[in-house]
Design an enzyme around this catalytic site. Structure first.
Site, PDB file in Angstrom:
ATOM      1  N   TYR A 154       0.861  -1.193   0.000  1.00 60.49           N
ATOM      2  CA  TYR A 154       0.000   0.000   0.000  1.00 60.49           C
ATOM      3  C   TYR A 154       0.884   1.225   0.000  1.00 60.49           C
ATOM      4  O   TYR A 154       1.818   1.331   0.805  1.00 60.49           O
ATOM      5  CB  TYR A 154      -0.895  -0.007   1.249  1.00 60.49           C
ATOM      6  CG  TYR A 154      -1.827   1.188   1.349  1.00 60.49           C
ATOM      7  CD1 TYR A 154      -2.859   1.363   0.433  1.00 60.49           C
ATOM      8  CD2 TYR A 154      -1.676   2.132   2.358  1.00 60.49           C
ATOM      9  CE1 TYR A 154      -3.719   2.457   0.536  1.00 60.49           C
ATOM     10  CE2 TYR A 154      -2.537   3.218   2.468  1.00 60.49           C
ATOM     11  CZ  TYR A 154      -3.563   3.380   1.549  1.00 60.49           C
ATOM     12  OH  TYR A 154      -4.406   4.448   1.642  1.00 60.49           O
ATOM     13  N   ASP A 197       9.239   2.983  -0.094  1.00 60.84           N
ATOM     14  CA  ASP A 197       8.192   3.637   0.681  1.00 60.84           C
ATOM     15  C   ASP A 197       8.424   3.238   2.143  1.00 60.84           C
ATOM     16  O   ASP A 197       8.052   2.140   2.569  1.00 60.84           O
ATOM     17  CB  ASP A 197       6.822   3.200   0.174  1.00 60.84           C
ATOM     18  CG  ASP A 197       5.682   3.816   0.980  1.00 60.84           C
ATOM     19  OD1 ASP A 197       5.947   4.356   2.066  1.00 60.84           O
ATOM     20  OD2 ASP A 197       4.534   3.728   0.519  1.00 60.84           O
ATOM     21  N   LYS A 243       4.213   9.113   8.769  1.00 57.08           N
ATOM     22  CA  LYS A 243       3.956   8.615  10.122  1.00 57.08           C
ATOM     23  C   LYS A 243       4.930   9.203  11.164  1.00 57.08           C
ATOM     24  O   LYS A 243       4.711  10.314  11.620  1.00 57.08           O
ATOM     25  CB  LYS A 243       3.947   7.090  10.117  1.00 57.08           C
ATOM     26  CG  LYS A 243       2.834   6.559   9.169  1.00 57.08           C
ATOM     27  CD  LYS A 243       2.459   5.135   9.434  1.00 57.08           C
ATOM     28  CE  LYS A 243       1.554   4.555   8.354  1.00 57.08           C
ATOM     29  NZ  LYS A 243       0.137   4.553   8.663  1.00 57.08           N
TER      30      LYS A 243
HETATM   31  C1  LIG Z   1       3.650   2.155   3.395  1.00 55.95           C
HETATM   32  C2  LIG Z   1       2.631   3.249   3.327  1.00 55.95           C
HETATM   33  N1  LIG Z   1       2.736   4.163   2.357  1.00 55.95           N
HETATM   34  C3  LIG Z   1       1.869   5.196   2.258  1.00 55.95           C
HETATM   35  C4  LIG Z   1       0.820   5.322   3.149  1.00 55.95           C
HETATM   36  C5  LIG Z   1      -0.132   6.473   3.024  1.00 55.95           C
HETATM   37  O1  LIG Z   1       0.096   7.390   4.038  1.00 55.95           O
HETATM   38  P1  LIG Z   1      -1.081   8.382   4.515  1.00 55.95           P
HETATM   39  O2  LIG Z   1      -2.113   7.538   5.181  1.00 55.95           O
HETATM   40  O3  LIG Z   1      -0.381   9.348   5.425  1.00 55.95           O
HETATM   41  O4  LIG Z   1      -1.607   9.055   3.290  1.00 55.95           O
HETATM   42  C6  LIG Z   1       0.672   4.385   4.171  1.00 55.95           C
HETATM   43  C7  LIG Z   1      -0.439   4.505   5.152  1.00 55.95           C
HETATM   44  O5  LIG Z   1      -0.689   3.659   5.955  1.00 55.95           O
HETATM   45  C8  LIG Z   1       1.597   3.318   4.257  1.00 55.95           C
HETATM   46  O6  LIG Z   1       1.490   2.380   5.222  1.00 55.95           O
END
Ligand SMILES: Cc1ncc(COP(=O)(O)O)c(C=O)c1O
Length: 428
Positions: free
Chosen positions: A149, A241, A269
């Site tokens: 994700y 990511d 985060k």
């Molecule tokens: C690995 C990863 N990338 C991107 C995101 C997206 O971040 P946000 O919820 O701050 O938009 C998340 C959210 O849980 C994530 O776990």
């Protein structure tokens, strides 16, 4: 700490009202707890490692806002930094010294980062990093892994984990065929499938270096190195990511721990310490393509917001080497205790663990990819979560998520969790 019968009068009333006003009663799908077949708990406040709901029930919290709260709820350093920042003005839409300070902290810690651009969410940061990768390579396709994700931007919703896996939505309505066609999906931990996908000359390979949105599924030995080699051989950029793993699994994230350096890194985060902040970072010559240094446009009214910047800086300053050994110790104590409890109860469960991250999978072995994660016993997982909640332990209400230990957790929280787990597992 939580014990005894739980009441739900005010939570139930709040949820009933919320269902009239918010789609599904929530502002982000996984909060609704639909996968475990119960109604959500409405939160009044957090204290350290614990949540207190609007009915006064207390829970050991292993969700911790899904990762940002590595220091715990309402850590005094974070609260005083945010309070001081707020008193000086909540947003200026003009540069501040604190943003430069936070960028310097990121560059000092994260091996791939020479320059940083802040955003307000991980979604925006991942989307913008891929725009940059496309601009830098002059290519369009992106390779991503099934069950990973990277936020909810259109092109990245194909076969994503987290809330999508939870709700069984393969891709979302509203995403155009063209956007979906630009994303090539490859199984995680499968170097041969990756090799085949790269025949298409993509702009980027994006991965969560420790996949954590299909539950925690670490890379098999050599897999991240293979990603780096494949990217180099095909001219694609490697994008890590690290929204979950950044500043959590090590000071410099998974890239430091695994000694594999991506071209671009997405952060979120922990970098905002519980306030909305995220970032993308990378080598100078790539980052200088971003406006106004270059012509890859990306902007944000609240990017680098003073409150979020203050919370992020205060949080990062708590994260020294001893913090990481403690996060590692806690995660392992929990994972070992949970697997022992499952064994005693005769329940087929196994744990994946990294510093500050773990998932208890209801399968005999931890999965190695998304297909494996989907084969877990989701009914047992749901019953486990419901039973734990009834005993005052707040877990991610989905098999496809990770638990997030924090510096506010201690042995007593681990013990309380394990003793509840023994009872619940015995009933399964
Ligand atoms: C690995 C990863 N990338 C991107 C995101 C997206 O971040 P946000 O919820 O701050 O938009 C998340 C959210 O849980 C994530 O776990």
């Amino acid at each position: 700490m939580g014990s005894g019968a739980r009441v739900a009068g005010r939570s139930a009333a709040a949820y009933e009202r919320a269902l009239e006003l918010l789609p599904g009663g929530v502002n982000s799908p996984v909060r609704a707890m639909r996968q475990i077949g119960r109604d959500p708990v409405f939160v009044a406040r957090g204290e350290g490692a614990e949540l207190i709901d609007v009915d006064g029930n207390r829970y050991v919290d292993w969700v911790m806002s899904w990762g940002p709260l590595i220091a715990g709820h309402a850590h005094p350093d974070v609260v005083s930094a945010v309070t001081a920042a707020a008193a000086a003005g909540t947003s200026f839409g003009a540069p501040t010294e604190a943003e430069v300070e936070l960028a310097a902290e990121v560059v000092e810690r994260v091996p791939s980062a020479e320059m940083v651009r802040m955003t307000s969410s991980g979604t925006e940061a991942a989307m913008s990093a891929l725009r940059l990768a496309r601009a830098a390579t002059g290519r369009e396709q992106i390779v991503k892994f099934a069950g990973a994700y990277h936020g909810h931007s259109d092109g990245l919703l194909a076969d994503a984990g987290s809330g999508l896996a939870t709700h069984g939505i393969p891709a979302s309505p509203g995403v155009t065929a063209a956007q979906a066609a630009d994303t090539v999906i490859v199984p995680w931990n499968d170097p041969a499938a990756l090799g085949a996908a790269l025949a298409e000359s993509p702009a980027a390979i994006i991965c969560e270096p420790y996949a954590a949105n299909m539950g925690l599924v670490p890379p098999e030995p050599g897999f991240l190195v293979a990603l780096r080699d494949h990217a180099d051989a095909t001219g694609a950029l490697l994008v890590f990511d690290e929204v979950i793993t950044g500043f959590r699994v090590a000071r410099g994230g998974a890239q430091e721990r695994e000694n594999v350096t991506p071209d671009l890194t997405v952060l979120g985060k922990v970098i905002g310490g519980g306030l909305p902040a995220a970032a993308y970072a990378g080598r100078r010559e790539l980052m200088e393509l971003v406006a106004p240094a270059g012509d890859v446009y990306q902007a944000g009214t609240l990017s680098g917001n003073p409150l979020a910047t203050a919370a992020g800086l205060a949080t990062l300053r708590l994260l020294d080497e001893s913090a990481y050994s403690e996060l590692d110790r806690l995660a392992r104590a929990l994972a070992d205790g949970l697997t022992a409890a499952a064994r005693e109860a005769g329940v087929a469960a196994s744990a994946a663990v990294e510093p500050g991250l773990l998932t208890l999978f209801f399968s005999p072995e931890p999965p190695r990819d998304y297909e494996g994660a989907k084969r877990c016993d989701l009914d047992a997982q749901a019953a486990f979560c419901r039973g734990m909640l009834d005993r005052g332990v707040y877990l991610p209400p989905s098999q496809f998520e990770a638990w997030f230990p924090s510096l506010a957790h201690g042995d007593a929280h681990v013990e309380q969790t394990l003793s509840a787990a023994r009872e619940v597992l015995a009933e399964l």
